[in-house]
Scaffold this active site. Structure first.
Site, PDB file in Angstrom:
ATOM      1  N   LYS A 148       3.108  11.388 -11.235  1.00  0.00           N
ATOM      2  CA  LYS A 148       2.219  10.533 -12.025  1.00  0.00           C
ATOM      3  C   LYS A 148       2.968   9.236 -12.315  1.00  0.00           C
ATOM      4  CE  LYS A 148      -0.938  13.591 -14.460  1.00  0.00           C
ATOM      5  NZ  LYS A 148      -1.372  14.102 -15.768  1.00  0.00           N
ATOM      6  N   ARG A 170       0.816  -1.236   0.000  1.00  0.00           N
ATOM      7  CA  ARG A 170       0.000   0.000   0.000  1.00  0.00           C
ATOM      8  C   ARG A 170       0.845   1.279   0.000  1.00  0.00           C
ATOM      9  NH1 ARG A 170      -3.154  -3.061   3.726  1.00  0.00           N
ATOM     10  NH2 ARG A 170      -4.821  -4.079   2.571  1.00  0.00           N
ATOM     11  N   ARG A 230      -3.340  21.437 -13.917  1.00  0.00           N
ATOM     12  CA  ARG A 230      -2.346  20.413 -14.285  1.00  0.00           C
ATOM     13  C   ARG A 230      -2.665  19.771 -15.634  1.00  0.00           C
ATOM     14  NH1 ARG A 230       0.940  15.838 -10.821  1.00  0.00           N
ATOM     15  NH2 ARG A 230       2.108  15.147 -12.658  1.00  0.00           N
ATOM     16  N   HIS A 256      -1.315  10.369 -27.352  1.00  0.00           N
ATOM     17  CA  HIS A 256      -1.591   9.032 -26.810  1.00  0.00           C
ATOM     18  C   HIS A 256      -2.321   8.181 -27.846  1.00  0.00           C
ATOM     19  CE1 HIS A 256      -1.233  10.353 -22.304  1.00  0.00           C
ATOM     20  NE2 HIS A 256      -0.063  10.204 -22.891  1.00  0.00           N
ATOM     21  N   ASN A 265      -0.899  18.380 -20.299  1.00  0.00           N
ATOM     22  CA  ASN A 265      -1.240  17.363 -21.301  1.00  0.00           C
ATOM     23  C   ASN A 265      -1.423  17.952 -22.692  1.00  0.00           C
ATOM     24  OD1 ASN A 265      -1.205  14.819 -20.085  1.00  0.00           O
ATOM     25  ND2 ASN A 265      -2.987  15.394 -18.882  1.00  0.00           N
ATOM     26  N   GLU A 310       8.770  17.795 -25.116  1.00  0.00           N
ATOM     27  CA  GLU A 310       8.163  18.160 -23.825  1.00  0.00           C
ATOM     28  C   GLU A 310       8.704  19.517 -23.339  1.00  0.00           C
ATOM     29  OE1 GLU A 310       5.643  16.459 -22.641  1.00  0.00           O
ATOM     30  OE2 GLU A 310       5.942  14.295 -22.832  1.00  0.00           O
ATOM     31  N   LYS A 355       7.174  23.059 -14.517  1.00  0.00           N
ATOM     32  CA  LYS A 355       6.317  21.918 -14.157  1.00  0.00           C
ATOM     33  C   LYS A 355       6.021  21.934 -12.658  1.00  0.00           C
ATOM     34  CE  LYS A 355       5.145  17.159 -14.445  1.00  0.00           C
ATOM     35  NZ  LYS A 355       5.219  15.887 -15.127  1.00  0.00           N
ATOM     36  N   HIS A 378      -1.173  15.736 -25.713  1.00  0.00           N
ATOM     37  CA  HIS A 378      -1.157  14.342 -25.260  1.00  0.00           C
ATOM     38  C   HIS A 378      -2.384  13.539 -25.693  1.00  0.00           C
ATOM     39  CE1 HIS A 378       2.286  15.670 -23.054  1.00  0.00           C
ATOM     40  NE2 HIS A 378       2.462  14.497 -22.479  1.00  0.00           N
ATOM     41  N   GLU A 387      -4.592  16.983 -10.496  1.00  0.00           N
ATOM     42  CA  GLU A 387      -5.318  17.349 -11.714  1.00  0.00           C
ATOM     43  C   GLU A 387      -6.818  17.478 -11.440  1.00  0.00           C
ATOM     44  OE1 GLU A 387      -3.304  15.594 -15.135  1.00  0.00           O
ATOM     45  OE2 GLU A 387      -5.210  15.576 -16.184  1.00  0.00           O
ATOM     46  N   HIS A 438       7.229   8.471 -27.262  1.00  0.00           N
ATOM     47  CA  HIS A 438       6.223   9.300 -26.598  1.00  0.00           C
ATOM     48  C   HIS A 438       6.403  10.783 -26.957  1.00  0.00           C
ATOM     49  CE1 HIS A 438       3.510  10.766 -23.506  1.00  0.00           C
ATOM     50  NE2 HIS A 438       4.466  11.576 -23.089  1.00  0.00           N
TER      51      HIS A 438
HETATM   52  P1  NAD Z   1      12.154   5.473 -22.274  1.00  0.00           P
HETATM   53  O1  NAD Z   1      12.053   5.337 -20.830  1.00  0.00           O
HETATM   54  O2  NAD Z   1      11.655   4.352 -23.117  1.00  0.00           O
HETATM   55  O3  NAD Z   1      13.658   5.780 -22.640  1.00  0.00           O
HETATM   56  C1  NAD Z   1      14.013   5.951 -23.982  1.00  0.00           C
HETATM   57  C2  NAD Z   1      15.181   5.035 -24.391  1.00  0.00           C
HETATM   58  O4  NAD Z   1      16.393   5.589 -23.907  1.00  0.00           O
HETATM   59  C3  NAD Z   1      15.111   3.634 -23.836  1.00  0.00           C
HETATM   60  O5  NAD Z   1      15.568   2.729 -24.804  1.00  0.00           O
HETATM   61  C4  NAD Z   1      16.066   3.687 -22.655  1.00  0.00           C
HETATM   62  O6  NAD Z   1      16.573   2.431 -22.297  1.00  0.00           O
HETATM   63  C5  NAD Z   1      17.125   4.586 -23.197  1.00  0.00           C
HETATM   64  N1  NAD Z   1      17.936   5.305 -22.225  1.00  0.00           N
HETATM   65  C6  NAD Z   1      17.549   5.820 -21.036  1.00  0.00           C
HETATM   66  N2  NAD Z   1      18.531   6.563 -20.526  1.00  0.00           N
HETATM   67  C7  NAD Z   1      19.568   6.505 -21.390  1.00  0.00           C
HETATM   68  C8  NAD Z   1      20.852   7.087 -21.423  1.00  0.00           C
HETATM   69  N3  NAD Z   1      21.251   7.931 -20.489  1.00  0.00           N
HETATM   70  N4  NAD Z   1      21.668   6.804 -22.449  1.00  0.00           N
HETATM   71  C9  NAD Z   1      21.248   5.967 -23.452  1.00  0.00           C
HETATM   72  N5  NAD Z   1      20.020   5.420 -23.500  1.00  0.00           N
HETATM   73  C10 NAD Z   1      19.207   5.692 -22.466  1.00  0.00           C
HETATM   74  O7  NAD Z   1      11.388   6.773 -22.797  1.00  0.00           O
HETATM   75  P2  NAD Z   1      11.287   8.259 -22.214  1.00  0.00           P
HETATM   76  O8  NAD Z   1      11.150   9.110 -23.391  1.00  0.00           O
HETATM   77  O9  NAD Z   1      12.337   8.535 -21.224  1.00  0.00           O
HETATM   78  O10 NAD Z   1       9.909   8.223 -21.421  1.00  0.00           O
HETATM   79  C11 NAD Z   1       8.686   7.991 -22.080  1.00  0.00           C
HETATM   80  C12 NAD Z   1       7.698   7.456 -21.065  1.00  0.00           C
HETATM   81  O11 NAD Z   1       7.467   8.440 -20.067  1.00  0.00           O
HETATM   82  C13 NAD Z   1       6.350   7.137 -21.677  1.00  0.00           C
HETATM   83  O12 NAD Z   1       5.922   5.895 -21.204  1.00  0.00           O
HETATM   84  C14 NAD Z   1       5.452   8.242 -21.157  1.00  0.00           C
HETATM   85  O13 NAD Z   1       4.133   7.844 -21.017  1.00  0.00           O
HETATM   86  C15 NAD Z   1       6.080   8.558 -19.839  1.00  0.00           C
HETATM   87  N6  NAD Z   1       5.798   9.911 -19.348  1.00  0.00           N
HETATM   88  C16 NAD Z   1       5.345  10.046 -18.096  1.00  0.00           C
HETATM   89  C17 NAD Z   1       5.117  11.304 -17.582  1.00  0.00           C
HETATM   90  C18 NAD Z   1       4.685  11.462 -16.156  1.00  0.00           C
HETATM   91  O14 NAD Z   1       4.321  12.573 -15.775  1.00  0.00           O
HETATM   92  N7  NAD Z   1       4.745  10.426 -15.350  1.00  0.00           N
HETATM   93  C19 NAD Z   1       5.352  12.436 -18.371  1.00  0.00           C
HETATM   94  C20 NAD Z   1       5.830  12.253 -19.666  1.00  0.00           C
HETATM   95  C21 NAD Z   1       6.057  10.984 -20.151  1.00  0.00           C
HETATM   96  N1  GLY Z   2       3.024  14.873 -18.018  1.00  0.00           N
HETATM   97  C1  GLY Z   2       1.774  15.342 -17.536  1.00  0.00           C
HETATM   98  C2  GLY Z   2       1.735  15.573 -16.076  1.00  0.00           C
HETATM   99  O1  GLY Z   2       2.692  15.336 -15.360  1.00  0.00           O
HETATM  100  O2  GLY Z   2       0.743  15.999 -15.584  1.00  0.00           O
END
Ligand code: NAD
Ligand code: GLY
Length: 362
Positions: free
Chosen positions: A140, A118, A239, A250, A243, A182, A224, A246, A234, A263
């Site tokens: 998130k 939890r 907040r 998405h 998006n 972003e 942010k 997005h 949100e 993404h």
């Molecule tokens: P990712 O986590 O898939 O990383 C991209 C690639 O880079 C992967 O292959 C990873 O292994 C590689 N990598 C990571 N660090 C590296 C480094 N230093 N050197 C070389 N390679 C490296 O993708 P991302 O773009 O980091 O994240 C996208 C994800 O984040 C999506 O799932 C999206 O939904 C999520 N997201 C979440 C929020 C949130 O608020 N929680 C906001 C935006 C995006």
């Molecule tokens: N990436 C959208 C949020 O954090 O709200």
């Protein structure tokens, strides 16, 4: 080294931004209250940064889970690997999880932390630009479902975010551009001055000029953090502005299959579509639409998608969105650069027209 604060009362936490932070105990020690630590990373990041990261945790009983790499693995089945390790290795409810990787690892580790017994604490160590400017901040967390992106999740704030900008040196160019999408987003939402700075520094960012990247990361995290502090879960709608792009993005990610478009790339196209719809509604000046499309293209991001997936399919997928309220889809649109609004006040025929124009023959 810069320290920013995400102000959330008892759940407030620092964001440390600097070079050579990885492997230094100083940034993690104040945020861990018990002995057990589980580092979650993936098969790409582990060989690059796991050993260095582990040196910061030598005072703790530390284990590691290495997940497969990719958006396609951001699901409940793969998430279970984290729970399997936690349970078989008898991790208790005072355990700290550590996310070492991009947004996929951050979202999955955060969700595991939100659920395990939890809720246990976790630390974000983002290693992609996208994770450093966005996903590691704000709490998130979650995974994808075959029918919708990030549809299973929870709000769970980290104890701290440690951004070592050195990690960007190993990032592929395509991933860097995805992160820049972003970054552009913050300029469009409420920081017109930052948008102008981005127009002036696009080349420096793409060339990985360290001063330019550090400034962009700091400014993005500041923007942010300010929004998250106003509307953590949100509820008020503030907040939801984060998006921008997005809902379109998405649908593109789900429609083309997770991992086909990164993404950030999907969000880049999504912001262009949101801008085009805003211009059709006469909310956005044509000159500002051009600036948005030009900056997106300059950052080596797509501004439209091919017609392998139809506009109708994307419109259908857009209905699976967390901004659907009582059957009506709310969209984040632009009344100018630096002036995003959450609205249901758009004409469906103009949305359709935008989608048909945004999907081009391949
Ligand atoms: P990712 O986590 O898939 O990383 C991209 C690639 O880079 C992967 O292959 C990873 O292994 C590689 N990598 C990571 N660090 C590296 C480094 N230093 N050197 C070389 N390679 C490296 O993708 P991302 O773009 O980091 O994240 C996208 C994800 O984040 C999506 O799932 C999206 O939904 C999520 N997201 C979440 C929020 C949130 O608020 N929680 C906001 C935006 C995006
Ligand atoms: N990436 C959208 C949020 O954090 O709200």
């Amino acid at each position: 080294m810069i320290t920013l604060q995400v102000d959330l009362g008892k759940r407030s936490y620092p964001i440390y931004i600097g070079q050579d932070l990885l492997g230094k105990p100083d940034w993690v020690l104040p945020h861990i209250k018990a002995k057990q630590v589980l580092i979650v990373t993936n098969e790409t990041v582990a060989p690059l940064y796991l050993e260095q990261t582990l040196t910061a945790f030598h005072n703790f009983q530390t284990m590691t889970v290495i997940l497969p790499d990719g958006e396609v693995y951001k699901n409940l089945t793969v998430l279970n690997q984290i729970f399997d390790t936690l349970l078989t290795q008898h991790f208790d409810r005072h355990t700290t999880l550590v996310a070492l990787g991009g947004g996929v690892i951050g979202d999955m580790t955060g969700f595991a932390a939100a659920c395990y017994q939890r809720g246990v604490p976790f630390i974000q160590i983002p290693t992609t630009l996208l994770a450093q400017v966005d996903s590691s901040v704000g709490g998130k967390t979650g995974v994808n479902h075959a029918l919708g992106k990030n549809m299973i999740g929870a709000f769970h704030q980290p104890q701290c975010v440690i951004i070592d900008t050195n990690t960007l040196k190993t990032l592929e160019n395509r991933q860097l551009s995805a992160g820049l999408a972003e970054v552009i987003k913050y300029g469009l939402i409420n920081d017109a001055e930052f948008f102008v700075w981005l127009e002036q520094h696009a080349e420096a960012l793409l060339a990985r000029d360290s001063a330019a990247l550090s400034f962009a990361i700091e400014r993005s995290c500041r923007d942010k953090a300010a929004i998250v502090a106003q509307d953590e879960k949100e509820i008020s709608g503030t907040r939801a502005l984060l998006n921008l792009g997005h809902t379109f993005g998405h649908a593109i990610e789900t429609g083309f299959g997770y991992g086909h478009y990164l993404h950030g790339e999907a969000v880049g196209v999504g912001m262009c579509l949101a801008a085009q719809l805003s211009a059709k509604m006469d909310w956005l000046q044509p000159i500002d639409l051009t600036r948005i499309l030009q900056l997106t293209a300059k950052m080596l991001l797509p501004t439209c998608v091919p017609n392998q997936v139809s506009a109708e399919q994307l419109l259908e997928l857009m209905k699976v969105d967390k901004k659907v309220h009582s059957g009506k889809l709310n969209l984040v649109l632009l009344q100018g650069i630096g002036k995003a609004v959450l609205t249901s006040d758009y004409q469906p025929d103009l949305l359709q027209q935008t989608m048909f124009e945004g999907i081009v023959t391949s």
